[in-house]
Design a protein around this motif. Structure first.
Motif, PDB file in Angstrom:
ATOM      1  N   ALA A   1       0.866  -1.185   0.000  1.00 49.79           N
ATOM      2  CA  ALA A   1       0.000   0.000   0.000  1.00 49.79           C
ATOM      3  C   ALA A   1       0.897   1.227   0.000  1.00 49.79           C
ATOM      4  O   ALA A   1       1.185   1.823   1.038  1.00 49.79           O
ATOM      5  N   GLY A   2       1.352   1.621  -1.177  1.00 51.91           N
ATOM      6  CA  GLY A   2       2.359   2.674  -1.284  1.00 51.91           C
ATOM      7  C   GLY A   2       1.843   4.063  -0.959  1.00 51.91           C
ATOM      8  O   GLY A   2       2.605   4.936  -0.538  1.00 51.91           O
ATOM      9  N   LYS A   3       0.545   4.292  -1.139  1.00 49.56           N
ATOM     10  CA  LYS A   3       0.035   5.642  -0.943  1.00 49.56           C
ATOM     11  C   LYS A   3      -0.327   5.949   0.511  1.00 49.56           C
ATOM     12  O   LYS A   3      -0.680   7.093   0.824  1.00 49.56           O
ATOM     13  N   VAL A   4      -0.223   4.975   1.384  1.00 46.32           N
ATOM     14  CA  VAL A   4      -0.245   5.297   2.816  1.00 46.32           C
ATOM     15  C   VAL A   4       0.906   6.251   3.118  1.00 46.32           C
ATOM     16  O   VAL A   4       0.750   7.258   3.820  1.00 46.32           O
ATOM     17  N   ASP A   5       2.065   5.948   2.574  1.00 48.85           N
ATOM     18  CA  ASP A   5       3.239   6.809   2.742  1.00 48.85           C
ATOM     19  C   ASP A   5       3.026   8.185   2.133  1.00 48.85           C
ATOM     20  O   ASP A   5       3.324   9.211   2.744  1.00 48.85           O
ATOM     21  N   TRP A   6       2.476   8.239   0.930  1.00 48.75           N
ATOM     22  CA  TRP A   6       2.290   9.519   0.245  1.00 48.75           C
ATOM     23  C   TRP A   6       1.320  10.409   1.010  1.00 48.75           C
ATOM     24  O   TRP A   6       1.525  11.625   1.114  1.00 48.75           O
ATOM     25  N   SER A   7       0.249   9.816   1.545  1.00 51.76           N
ATOM     26  CA  SER A   7      -0.719  10.607   2.304  1.00 51.76           C
ATOM     27  C   SER A   7      -0.135  11.113   3.608  1.00 51.76           C
ATOM     28  O   SER A   7      -0.462  12.215   4.062  1.00 51.76           O
ATOM     29  N   ALA A   8       0.755  10.328   4.220  1.00 51.63           N
ATOM     30  CA  ALA A   8       1.432  10.807   5.429  1.00 51.63           C
ATOM     31  C   ALA A   8       2.344  11.983   5.105  1.00 51.63           C
ATOM     32  O   ALA A   8       2.418  12.954   5.865  1.00 51.63           O
ATOM     33  N   HIS A   9       3.044  11.920   3.972  1.00 48.53           N
ATOM     34  CA  HIS A   9       3.870  13.058   3.542  1.00 48.53           C
ATOM     35  C   HIS A   9       3.031  14.320   3.357  1.00 48.53           C
ATOM     36  O   HIS A   9       3.530  15.429   3.558  1.00 48.53           O
ATOM     37  N   ALA A  10       1.771  14.154   2.986  1.00 51.82           N
ATOM     38  CA  ALA A  10       0.882  15.297   2.763  1.00 51.82           C
ATOM     39  C   ALA A  10       0.092  15.670   4.011  1.00 51.82           C
ATOM     40  O   ALA A  10      -0.700  16.626   3.969  1.00 51.82           O
ATOM     41  N   ASN A  11       0.277  14.942   5.114  1.00 46.52           N
ATOM     42  CA  ASN A  11      -0.521  15.155   6.329  1.00 46.52           C
ATOM     43  C   ASN A  11      -2.010  15.129   6.007  1.00 46.52           C
ATOM     44  O   ASN A  11      -2.797  15.927   6.517  1.00 46.52           O
ATOM     45  N   ASP A  12      -2.411  14.191   5.175  1.00 47.78           N
ATOM     46  CA  ASP A  12      -3.782  14.091   4.673  1.00 47.78           C
ATOM     47  C   ASP A  12      -4.481  12.934   5.382  1.00 47.78           C
ATOM     48  O   ASP A  12      -4.323  11.773   5.015  1.00 47.78           O
TER      49      ASP A  12
ATOM     50  N   LEU B   1       1.159  22.496  -3.266  1.00 50.68           N
ATOM     51  CA  LEU B   1      -0.110  22.840  -2.637  1.00 50.68           C
ATOM     52  C   LEU B   1       0.081  23.086  -1.138  1.00 50.68           C
ATOM     53  O   LEU B   1       1.025  22.560  -0.535  1.00 50.68           O
ATOM     54  N   PRO B   2      -0.809  23.835  -0.504  1.00 54.79           N
ATOM     55  CA  PRO B   2      -0.659  24.156   0.923  1.00 54.79           C
ATOM     56  C   PRO B   2      -1.141  23.026   1.842  1.00 54.79           C
ATOM     57  O   PRO B   2      -2.068  23.186   2.635  1.00 54.79           O
ATOM     58  N   PHE B   3      -0.483  21.868   1.728  1.00 54.82           N
ATOM     59  CA  PHE B   3      -0.872  20.698   2.514  1.00 54.82           C
ATOM     60  C   PHE B   3      -0.768  20.964   4.020  1.00 54.82           C
ATOM     61  O   PHE B   3      -1.660  20.602   4.785  1.00 54.82           O
ATOM     62  N   LYS B   4       0.343  21.568   4.430  1.00 51.61           N
ATOM     63  CA  LYS B   4       0.570  21.763   5.863  1.00 51.61           C
ATOM     64  C   LYS B   4      -0.464  22.717   6.446  1.00 51.61           C
ATOM     65  O   LYS B   4      -1.033  22.454   7.515  1.00 51.61           O
ATOM     66  N   LEU B   5      -0.675  23.826   5.782  1.00 51.31           N
ATOM     67  CA  LEU B   5      -1.662  24.786   6.268  1.00 51.31           C
ATOM     68  C   LEU B   5      -3.034  24.139   6.411  1.00 51.31           C
ATOM     69  O   LEU B   5      -3.707  24.297   7.439  1.00 51.31           O
ATOM     70  N   TYR B   6      -3.449  23.387   5.390  1.00 50.92           N
ATOM     71  CA  TYR B   6      -4.789  22.819   5.436  1.00 50.92           C
ATOM     72  C   TYR B   6      -4.901  21.734   6.511  1.00 50.92           C
ATOM     73  O   TYR B   6      -5.944  21.609   7.176  1.00 50.92           O
ATOM     74  N   SER B   7      -3.838  20.963   6.724  1.00 53.28           N
ATOM     75  CA  SER B   7      -3.885  19.943   7.784  1.00 53.28           C
ATOM     76  C   SER B   7      -4.003  20.596   9.160  1.00 53.28           C
ATOM     77  O   SER B   7      -4.642  20.037  10.068  1.00 53.28           O
ATOM     78  N   GLU B   8      -3.408  21.772   9.314  1.00 51.74           N
ATOM     79  CA  GLU B   8      -3.534  22.490  10.589  1.00 51.74           C
ATOM     80  C   GLU B   8      -4.966  23.001  10.784  1.00 51.74           C
ATOM     81  O   GLU B   8      -5.495  22.986  11.902  1.00 51.74           O
ATOM     82  N   ILE B   9      -5.593  23.442   9.703  1.00 57.63           N
ATOM     83  CA  ILE B   9      -6.999  23.848   9.775  1.00 57.63           C
ATOM     84  C   ILE B   9      -7.866  22.649  10.166  1.00 57.63           C
ATOM     85  O   ILE B   9      -8.744  22.739  11.029  1.00 57.63           O
ATOM     86  N   GLN B  10      -7.597  21.503   9.535  1.00 62.43           N
ATOM     87  CA  GLN B  10      -8.364  20.292   9.844  1.00 62.43           C
ATOM     88  C   GLN B  10      -8.139  19.833  11.290  1.00 62.43           C
ATOM     89  O   GLN B  10      -9.079  19.370  11.950  1.00 62.43           O
ATOM     90  N   LYS B  11      -6.908  19.963  11.770  1.00 59.37           N
ATOM     91  CA  LYS B  11      -6.575  19.498  13.121  1.00 59.37           C
ATOM     92  C   LYS B  11      -7.478  20.132  14.174  1.00 59.37           C
ATOM     93  O   LYS B  11      -7.868  19.476  15.152  1.00 59.37           O
ATOM     94  N   ASN B  12      -7.815  21.378  13.979  1.00 60.19           N
ATOM     95  CA  ASN B  12      -8.678  22.068  14.933  1.00 60.19           C
ATOM     96  C   ASN B  12     -10.093  21.495  14.959  1.00 60.19           C
ATOM     97  O   ASN B  12     -10.854  21.757  15.890  1.00 60.19           O
ATOM     98  N   ARG B  13     -10.436  20.729  13.918  1.00 62.93           N
ATOM     99  CA  ARG B  13     -11.774  20.126  13.844  1.00 62.93           C
ATOM    100  C   ARG B  13     -11.763  18.622  14.071  1.00 62.93           C
ATOM    101  O   ARG B  13     -12.752  18.059  14.532  1.00 62.93           O
ATOM    102  N   ASN B  14     -10.647  17.930  13.723  1.00 65.12           N
ATOM    103  CA  ASN B  14     -10.665  16.461  13.793  1.00 65.12           C
ATOM    104  C   ASN B  14      -9.776  15.872  14.893  1.00 65.12           C
ATOM    105  O   ASN B  14      -9.722  14.644  15.061  1.00 65.12           O
ATOM    106  N   SER B  15      -9.057  16.725  15.617  1.00 71.03           N
ATOM    107  CA  SER B  15      -8.214  16.280  16.744  1.00 71.03           C
ATOM    108  C   SER B  15      -7.149  15.266  16.338  1.00 71.03           C
ATOM    109  O   SER B  15      -6.810  14.356  17.091  1.00 71.03           O
TER     110      SER B  15
END
Length: 465
Positions: A277-288, A407-421
């Motif tokens: 499952a190679g894209k588990v790694d890719w999604s972690a790199h994107a904090n997605d 793309l602004p992956f880090k910024l958006y993951s921080e926005i999500q963090k405030n909602r998804n813990s």
């Protein structure tokens, strides 16, 4: 004190002190067991870049949202597997990349990051799938990224550069591996290769059936070698495959794993197969987080597919693990942690898809409307303006592995963090010890703490050549 005993003890201590901590902790090379050599087949499963938090969150999501425990964790609950922690270091770092990690499994040695089964002095170590292929077994690899990517390649070839994917595609043809299923059309298609070589034609002349879509899987005949290339680049993320019609004809990892098993299982000398499952790694790199959880759950479905076969077959060693951690995601304490985490079930798309859709001319309202459509997240004006600033050039573009469009992956993951813990420590690999599970003949060889090269030795002892 007896001087001879003292000197003997000193010599022993001196010898121990010359060993690295991982050598002291590694038990794989000292195992002697009368039951070794009993496995006919090996299936080696890798959820690439899977930190323990990823495994935990996928199980939590499965229980909370889907109403069932994950297949991997159920193996622990049902005591069907032996279990270990694994040190994943490479030859030159406590934090490995996928090439060095796969070389530890495939070549049995630790090499420098970025290389595939090439030692410090240029020596080539024969990859394990080549060893089994020469011994008469069938061999294959299945992945959700390019089939020539580092993890499958580490079981199959020698290369001083993991990024030499056009050349790795040619190496596979020379080796005549029996099943190759994944992405990477650009490495086989003459219209996309710089040298204009038509590798599809090369494989066809060697007797391979070429597969391009999910429907093509229905046309397979027994005994055929298979080259299935289902996309340019990696296959789509599982959550996008579910919700976007353009990806509907792309097979899931479990389907690819079943195809590979069915094609090789009747071979009298057995088979060896890697499932990644190679894209588990890719999604972690994107904090997605949505991409991460859904691709881990897709891997978990492949675990079920493999275990259904192995339990019925009785002659198959199954190893389930990762090559390294990545980004160390995890849930964060708070009174609303459970509700926040469960809100991830509202996410329809990956962050990559969502952020790609935002255009320079999007207004604050456009951005807020689109984010709500994709994630059911209500942005405030400041958050929407911050996102908007990335698209009109006011903010520095984000870098990062596999972030091709910055793309602004880090910024958006921080926005999500405030909602998804859910929080992340980085956007890159980590050196944490990782989980290993083993089932079937030879699983008793797995010791409680190992280093990554020990799995190479375990396979060779469990399934003799």
């Amino acid at each position: 004190m007896d001087r001879r005993k003292f000197l003997k003890g000193s010599a022993l201590l001196s010898g121990l002190l010359t060993l690295s901590p991982s050598n002291l902790w590694s038990f794989g090379k000292t195992i002697e067991n009368p039951h070794t050599g009993k496995a006919k087949n090996i299936i080696f499963m890798v959820s690439d870049g899977m930190s323990l938090g990823t495994l935990s969150m996928a199980d939590l999501y499965s229980r909370n949202i889907l109403g069932k425990g994950s297949n991997w964790l159920n193996l622990y609950h049902d005591k069907k597997v032996t279990r270990a922690l694994m040190d994943t270091a490479s030859a030159n770092s406590i934090v490995t990349d996928s090439a060095a990690a796969s070389s530890a499994f495939g070549g049995g040695i630790r090499v420098k990051n970025g290389t595939l089964n090439i030692g410090a002095n240029g020596e080539k170590h024969l990859p394990i799938w080549q060893q089994y292929k020469k011994a008469g077994k069938k061999a294959g690899c299945v992945t959700t990224v390019t089939i020539t990517h580092a993890t499958p390649a580490g079981f199959c070839v020698n290369s001083s550069k993991r990024n030499a994917e056009p050349q790795i595609a040619e190496m596979y043809a020379e080796l005549e591996l029996d099943v190759l299923l994944g992405g990477g059309d650009e490495f086989f298609n003459p219209a996309k290769r710089e040298d204009k070589k038509d590798l599809y034609s090369v494989y066809s002349k060697k007797g391979y059936r070429i597969l391009k879509t999910q429907n093509d899987l229905k046309e397979i005949k027994k005994g055929e070698k298979l080259l299935g290339i289902f996309s340019t680049g990696a296959l789509p993320y599982s959550i996008d495959r579910t919700h976007l019609p353009e990806f509907k004809n792309t097979p899931a990892l479990a389907e690819l794993a079943k195809t590979a098993i069915d094609q090789m299982k009747d071979h009298p000398d057995g088979f060896v197969l890697q499932v990644e499952a190679g894209k588990v790694d890719w999604s972690a790199h994107a904090n997605d987080v949505a991409a991460l959880i859904h691709d881990q759950l897709a891997f978990d479905e492949a675990v079920k597919t493999v275990m259904d076969f192995a339990e019925k077959d009785g002659n198959t060693l199954v190893i389930i693990t990762t090559d390294h951690g990545n980004a160390n995601p995890g849930t964060i304490y708070g009174t609303d942690a459970t509700r926040n985490f469960n809100s991830i079930s509202d996410y329809k798309y990956t962050n990559e898809y969502i952020l790609n859709k935002i255009q320079k001319d999007y207004s604050v309202k456009d951005i807020k409307d689109w984010i709500y459509e994709g994630n059911k997240i209500v942005l405030n004006d400041d958050e929407a303006k911050h996102l908007q600033s990335f698209y009109n050039g006011l903010e520095k573009e984000e870098e990062g592995l596999y972030n091709y469009k910055k793309l602004p992956f880090k910024l958006y993951s921080e926005i999500q963090k405030n909602r998804n813990s859910v929080g992340w420590i980085s956007m890159d690999h980590s050196g944490d010890y990782v989980e290993v599970a083993a089932y079937g003949p030879g699983n008793e060889l797995l010791q409680p703490f190992i280093k990554n090269t020990d799995l190479h030795d375990l396979m060779l002892k469990a399934c003799l050549i």
